[in-house]
Design a protein around this motif. Structure first.
Motif, short mmCIF file in Angstrom:
data_model
loop_
_atom_site.label_atom_id
_atom_site.label_comp_id
_atom_site.label_asym_id
_atom_site.label_seq_id
_atom_site.Cartn_x
_atom_site.Cartn_y
_atom_site.Cartn_z
N HIS A 27 44.77 39.70 44.77
CA HIS A 27 43.75 38.71 45.06
C HIS A 27 42.77 38.92 43.94
O HIS A 27 42.17 39.79 43.92
CB HIS A 27 42.81 38.96 46.13
CG HIS A 27 42.24 37.32 46.90
ND1 HIS A 27 42.18 36.26 47.16
CD2 HIS A 27 40.74 37.50 46.38
CE1 HIS A 27 41.45 35.87 46.97
NE2 HIS A 27 40.64 36.64 46.89
N HIS A 96 36.87 38.25 38.92
CA HIS A 96 36.59 38.50 39.64
C HIS A 96 38.24 39.56 40.51
O HIS A 96 39.04 39.06 41.08
CB HIS A 96 36.28 37.42 40.93
CG HIS A 96 36.26 37.78 42.11
ND1 HIS A 96 35.39 39.10 42.87
CD2 HIS A 96 36.95 37.15 43.47
CE1 HIS A 96 36.04 39.04 44.56
NE2 HIS A 96 36.43 38.12 44.17
N HIS A 98 39.12 42.11 43.84
CA HIS A 98 38.41 43.22 45.14
C HIS A 98 39.60 44.77 44.49
O HIS A 98 40.13 45.36 45.26
CB HIS A 98 39.16 43.24 46.55
CG HIS A 98 38.94 41.64 46.43
ND1 HIS A 98 39.60 40.74 47.73
CD2 HIS A 98 38.36 40.46 46.63
CE1 HIS A 98 39.07 39.84 47.84
NE2 HIS A 98 38.27 39.51 47.06
N HIS A 161 32.50 42.57 49.68
CA HIS A 161 33.75 41.91 48.55
C HIS A 161 34.24 42.18 48.01
O HIS A 161 35.58 42.47 48.41
CB HIS A 161 32.44 40.26 48.50
CG HIS A 161 33.48 39.09 48.35
ND1 HIS A 161 33.29 38.13 47.71
CD2 HIS A 161 35.09 39.59 47.78
CE1 HIS A 161 34.28 37.37 47.18
NE2 HIS A 161 35.48 37.72 47.41
#
Ligand SMILES: [Zn+2]
Length: 222
Positions: A27, A96, A98, A161
């Protein structure tokens, strides 16, 4: 859509996945600014694994979709990217992820300090700050990112997050994401033997100067 920019974005996604500074499900999202226009190319798939040109869309910096098809899960975080391009004209790419170890720090709401030399070399001598939690991509989340930004510092942790990296180019944003993850991994591993120790502040600049001096001297050939 500018296919060179799409290619840069796809290459960046591939590099993040190859470098494993990303969660197992891949992700994340990545964007590249369209030079001279208030627009960006942006990944529309929810995973960066296997992202191809068909998974890239064109979005204006007000968040309006100009080309392609954008699913809700990716549409929800567009503002996190567009905000950075509007905030700093020097930013050419936003990434971005994770990344697991860095996300552990984000979940603990603990900043990452200058624990490895690469942090000093890539603009993170003062560490990576934590932006407070807000629902992903919301006005509150974006305001928290704005509050956490430090001049010249190319990353922030997103509380509970993940990580956000931004730089002149997609390659540099990928590199920063990897450096942040490497520092976080080393810090977590060192917990078993007393925990990480930050590089002395005066030596952080020295580390950067040394690498710049070697870079200026160029490649040595015998
Ligand atoms: Zn995310």
């Amino acid at each position: 859509m500018d296919q060179a920019l799409v290619g840069q974005l796809v290459d960046a996604a591939r590099a993040v996945v190859a470098g494993r500074a990303i969660s197992a499900n891949g992700h994340g999202n990545v964007s590249v600014r369209v030079p001279g226009e208030d627009a960006m190319v942006y990944s529309a798939a929810s995973s960066l694994s296997g992202l191809g040109p068909e998974g890239v869309v064109l979005v204006d910096l007000d968040g309006g979709l100009l080309e392609g098809s954008l699913p809700p899960i990716q549409a929800a975080v567009v503002a996190m990217h567009t905000f950075l391009y509007r905030h700093d004209p020097g930013i050419g790419a936003v990434l971005h992820t994770h990344a697991p170890a860095a996300t552990a720090f984000a979940v603990a709401r603990r900043p990452i300090d200058c624990w490895i030399e690469a942090m000093a070399m890539f603009g993170l001598a003062d560490g990576v700050p934590v932006a407070g939690y807000g629902p992903r991509g919301s006005d509150e989340a974006v305001a928290n990112i704005r509050d956490a930004l430090r001049p010249g510092v190319p990353a922030v942790l997103l509380a509970n997050h993940g990580v956000l990296s931004f730089h002149r180019t997609a390659e540099l944003a990928v590199l920063v994401n990897g450096v942040v993850e490497e520092a976080a991994q080393a810090a977590l591993a060192s917990q078993a033997i007393g925990g990480p120790v930050a590089i002395e502040p005066e030596l952080r600049a020295a580390a950067l100067q040394r690498v710049m001096a070697f870079a200026a001297a160029g490649t040595k050939t015998a």
